[in-house]
Design an enzyme around this catalytic site. Structure first.
Site, PDB file in Angstrom:
ATOM      1  N   TYR A 159       0.849  -1.189   0.000  1.00 36.94           N
ATOM      2  CA  TYR A 159       0.000   0.000   0.000  1.00 36.94           C
ATOM      3  C   TYR A 159       0.884   1.238   0.000  1.00 36.94           C
ATOM      4  CZ  TYR A 159      -3.868   3.016   1.766  1.00 36.94           C
ATOM      5  OH  TYR A 159      -4.826   3.966   1.946  1.00 36.94           O
TER       6      TYR A 159
ATOM      7  N   THR B  96      -4.098   5.624  -3.434  1.00 41.79           N
ATOM      8  CA  THR B  96      -4.801   6.500  -4.375  1.00 41.79           C
ATOM      9  C   THR B  96      -5.312   5.767  -5.616  1.00 41.79           C
ATOM     10  OG1 THR B  96      -2.725   7.089  -5.452  1.00 41.79           O
ATOM     11  CG2 THR B  96      -3.456   8.500  -3.642  1.00 41.79           C
TER      12      THR B  96
ATOM     13  N   SER C 224       2.614   4.897 -13.818  1.00 43.66           N
ATOM     14  CA  SER C 224       2.032   6.233 -13.709  1.00 43.66           C
ATOM     15  C   SER C 224       2.639   7.195 -14.731  1.00 43.66           C
ATOM     16  CB  SER C 224       2.303   6.716 -12.287  1.00 43.66           C
ATOM     17  OG  SER C 224       2.158   8.087 -12.170  1.00 43.66           O
TER      18      SER C 224
ATOM     19  N   TYR D 180      -8.522  11.682 -21.837  1.00 41.55           N
ATOM     20  CA  TYR D 180      -8.916  11.712 -20.432  1.00 41.55           C
ATOM     21  C   TYR D 180     -10.310  12.322 -20.386  1.00 41.55           C
ATOM     22  CZ  TYR D 180      -8.202  12.467 -15.382  1.00 41.55           C
ATOM     23  OH  TYR D 180      -8.279  12.432 -14.016  1.00 41.55           O
TER      24      TYR D 180
END
Lengths: 560, 560
Positions: free
Chosen positions: B117, B121, B199, B448
């Site tokens: 963890y 998020t 990411s 997006y």
């Protein structure tokens, strides 16, 4: 007609000027050439093929000999002496993906091994058949050399994996595009080979290494066909492209390669600069990279290489003029030549070159304009031909390459050069050694070191000399923070050194992938992993990689 | 104090101006908020932990609830309603690599599953414990947040994997460096999480995605510790870094991350431009990328998003002035806002911006200077806070992202928006949908898309609405050539769609890697692979992936 035991087409020779050979003789003594064996002679001695007949397979002894070895120095010795231990039992020439799948199936029936073969330009033993009970089928990709699809909007092109450098560029340039991948082996090496060995071209600073250019494609495996879609970027799990890159034939046979292409640059130029010393040259390159100046090439020769190039040039009048300029501007003994390439839109190229000059001035660089760069560009693929010229004069030449962080670049170069210079002390033989940085990154650079030595009185003595040199320099590389290879791959010649670059857990992971895709180990099982590594593989329980810790330790500044 | 069921610290609110909520009410109707449950209430209902005591493990019910869910819309509904099906049986707080190895060993003894963890998020269910016979231990990386080593020469920094965005930047900027990774979750997400999910930061055009920034590190696995050395480049076999990237916790627990860093830019600016329409904006972005103009950001809003931003702004006086300018210069209905970032050396930034303006002029772009860019920069991490503001007003908001080639970008956007707009037709509900391109590449771009809808009268109705929206847009993505995710990852929510992005052979290869490193499937086995995929795994015999061919087919121009 391509020469069977040397580089290039018959008739394409690059003689060295007389004074160059004198220079070499002064450095390491006069050379005495060795006698070569004819292809016809070798072919008559080849053992009978152990393979059945197949419509796609050629079993002609002469063809089998021609596909038996690559271009390592040991490969040259084998071919020139005729002492080729193993030749393939046949060479297949598939013309489609279906042909490849058919050959994979046939290999199971025949219980034979397979070696995918692009241009045969490997310098680390990738495509050499290995002795063993199983026959070997070499699979030439030469007939899969077409541009299959072109997406002009997204700059993506799909090619047969056997497409050579000139074939790639000719087919793309006809549409106004370029791949921009120009390794020294460009004339013969292929897209599939570049991907399988993680190749890097001379202008990778602008266009990217093959890892950047490889957008996707198809891999034909014993588990079935495997298609990598060319997304511009994604966060959809591990990137399997990066497992095909560098797989060196162990996972499957690449049939189609999708590449990121560029529009042909509207402007391109190569400039020559001279720095007063190596440290200044290094600092300029480092700064150019870390400031992200958009160049397409940086190529920095260390002092010995700079002097060797000046001395070996066939333009001695121009060199004398250059010499005067350099001495006048303070670049004397110890000076280093930097080649700078810019490619793209004119305004952008000019701006990048302007910024590079600003950095260069700060470090005392002398700009000599485009003459040296043009000369380099004209002869950019010549070095492999010079190996033959030197061979005929009785000299052996080989190169070795690695990469490391900027922090280690200097100590690594010194260690490599020292190892090579002293490797033949016991034989009372001198070695001429020189180095350049061929590829720069923000984090570090590659080192490309050339070594020239005298052939021995026999092939066996010559091979022993080369083996001493290679072992010494590889040991220096792995103990001084270099990777086992920056752009030639692992193959057979580097595999025992791989554990210094990738730890045990990574080797096990690669082994697990190989076992998954090729459970019967038919595909190039000699490449990549250290010998007998696979038997180390365990699937449970933690294991220690601490025995490698002396090699793995990074000497970075620890923040207190 | 971080809010347990919302984004950010308590007290950090971003209210929307009154007129913005009216605008929304006009579009999709008035919102009615749902009642929220208190943490104390939820905590009392938590089942007893199935784990033994351990000095590193906290079993407090309140702590377990706080670590139970991430930030998908479904996660928010679970937390706000208190209907959290599963909470971890304990939360461990390791402080060292040894602690992690100890926890791996303990997990075997306890027969429990592990969930690493970072910042919690995830928006796709990565860190949510799954129901099952085994207890779940969540491993918070929050105490591994230090800069461990810094190589200023080679621009390499080593961090604990639990280091958050602000911690990374504070520790680097103290030495004059930056990582340059600024995802919208920056304030809470961590280095390890970025790597595990691939990411991408807002300025990835300049600094690179996390794939480019991730240079190496350590992964602690059930097979032992695994060290990835940070070579600048190498051709030493498959790149195992690229298997850790996107591994979503399935291979091991990242303990240390080595990153490529940059010197702090001497200059940085963000500019606002407006194009007359979407096609013009797209063409300008495509050209900027394909000409390799060294920008650090390009962010193109489609017309609906452009109008929404203008209407929602709390600077309506400035907007009126801007409106006049735009109309005068021809950017009326259908106009698209482009944000342009430049970062680095001043001269280089100016030159890049000049070149971008040249392209912009060609496509009819209107330059409005830095005001809009400054505004964006000030509020760059605000959107997750607006979710709470909208929630309080009775609206749900979620986003979805993908990437595709330029060739498909337009049809994909239309398909996504259409799917979302019509998803709630049966419920007679309107959905406000708007899109931007957040990341550009030479080959294509990300999309997006934000969708705003009204909360239902109950949590169940609201969840059903969201599920319809999500399913509809994901189906549109995979059938129109988009990847399952550009920067949020696969997790639980996208795994059933993964076979459209990666074919069967790739899923099998990933499964083989998971089985190799985690033979007992303790590590996040819910992430990444489609449910029950592992049982499909066979190790011999070719298999067909043809049933996916309709999804995989690329509509590129075929060369005759």
């Amino acid at each position: 007609m391509q020469r069977w035991n040397s580089w290039g087409e018959a008739g394409h020779d690059y003689p060295l000027p007389e004074h160059a050979l004198h220079y070499l003789a002064d450095l390491i003594g006069p050379g005495y050439p060795l006698e070569e064996v004819l292809l016809e002679t070798v072919s008559t001695k080849v053992a009978e093929s152990r393979l059945a007949n197949h419509s796609l397979v050629n079993k002609d002894p002469e063809v089998r000999v021609c596909y038996a070895r690559g271009h390592s120095f040991a490969d040259w010795l084998a071919k020139k002496s005729g002492q080729i231990e193993m030749v393939p039992d046949g060479v297949a020439f598939p013309e489609s993906r279906d042909d490849i799948l058919q050959l994979l199936e046939w290999a199971e029936q025949m219980d034979c091994n397979l070696i995918p073969y692009g241009g045969g330009t490997s310098v680390v033993g990738h495509i050499n058949p290995q002795a063993g009970a199983r026959p070997t089928l070499t699979v030439s990709m030469s007939r899969l050399s077409q541009l299959l699809a072109l997406d002009k909007e997204s700059l993506l092109a799909t090619f047969g994996a056997g497409t050579t450098g000139p074939q790639v560029e000719a087919q793309l340039q006809a549409h106004g595009f370029t791949l921009g991948h120009f390794p020294q082996s460009f004339e013969y090496s292929t897209l599939g080979g570049w991907v399988a060995t993680r190749s890097s071209g001379q202008q990778s600073l602008g266009y990217g290494r093959i890892e950047t250019l490889f957008a996707g494609g198809r891999l034909e495996t014993f588990q079935g066909s495997y298609y990598l879609r060319p997304f511009p970027a994604e966060s959809a799990g591990p990137d399997l492209k990066e497992c095909v890159l560098g797989s060196e034939g162990r996972l499957g046979i690449l049939s189609e390669v999708i590449v990121n292409i560029s529009r042909l640059p509207r402007f391109e130029a190569f400039y020559g600069l001279f720095f007063p010393d190596w440290q200044a040259g290094i600092a300029a390159c480092q700064q150019a990279l870390q400031q992200r100046i958009p160049l397409s090439m940086l190529r920095l020769s260390a002092p010995e290489e700079t002097e060797t190039f000046l001395r070996l040039s066939d333009k001695q009048n121009a060199i004398r003029w250059l010499e005067k300029l350099l001495v006048m501007r303070g670049a004397k003994a110890g000076r280093c030549q930097l080649l700078v390439g810019v490619s793209g839109e004119k305004a952008q190229c000019h701006h990048a070159w302007k910024q590079l000059r600003r950095i260069s001035r700060f470090y005392g660089g002398v700009n000599t304009g485009q003459l040296i760069g043009q000369q380099w560009q004209r002869h950019r693929y010549r070095n492999p031909y010079l190996r033959e010229t030197l061979w005929q004069a009785g000299y052996g030449v080989d190169t070795v390459e690695t990469a490391t962080q900027w922090l280690h670049i200097d100590s690594l170069r010194q260690a490599m050069e020292q190892a090579l210079r002293s490797a033949l002390h016991d034989d009372a033989e001198q070695v001429h050694v020189f180095t350049h940085i061929s590829h720069c990154y923000a984090q570090g650079a590659s080192l490309y070191t050339t070594f020239v030595f005298r052939l021995g009185e026999t092939y066996d003595i010559t091979l022993a000399r080369w083996q001493k040199l290679k072992a010494a320099v590889m040991q220096a590389i792995v103990t001084h923070g270099g990777t086992v290879s920056h752009h030639h791959g692992v193959g057979v010649d580097h595999r025992t050194f791989l554990p210094s670059t990738k730890d045990e857990q990574q080797l096990k992971a690669i082994s697990a992938l190989c076992q998954h895709f090729d459970p019967n180990a038919r595909l190039c099982a000699h490449n990549l992993l250290p010998p007998n590594f696979d038997i180390l593989l365990t699937t449970t329980g933690p294991t220690a990689s601490d025995d490698l810790s002396h090699v793995l330790k990074d000497t970075t500044d620890v923040v207190a």
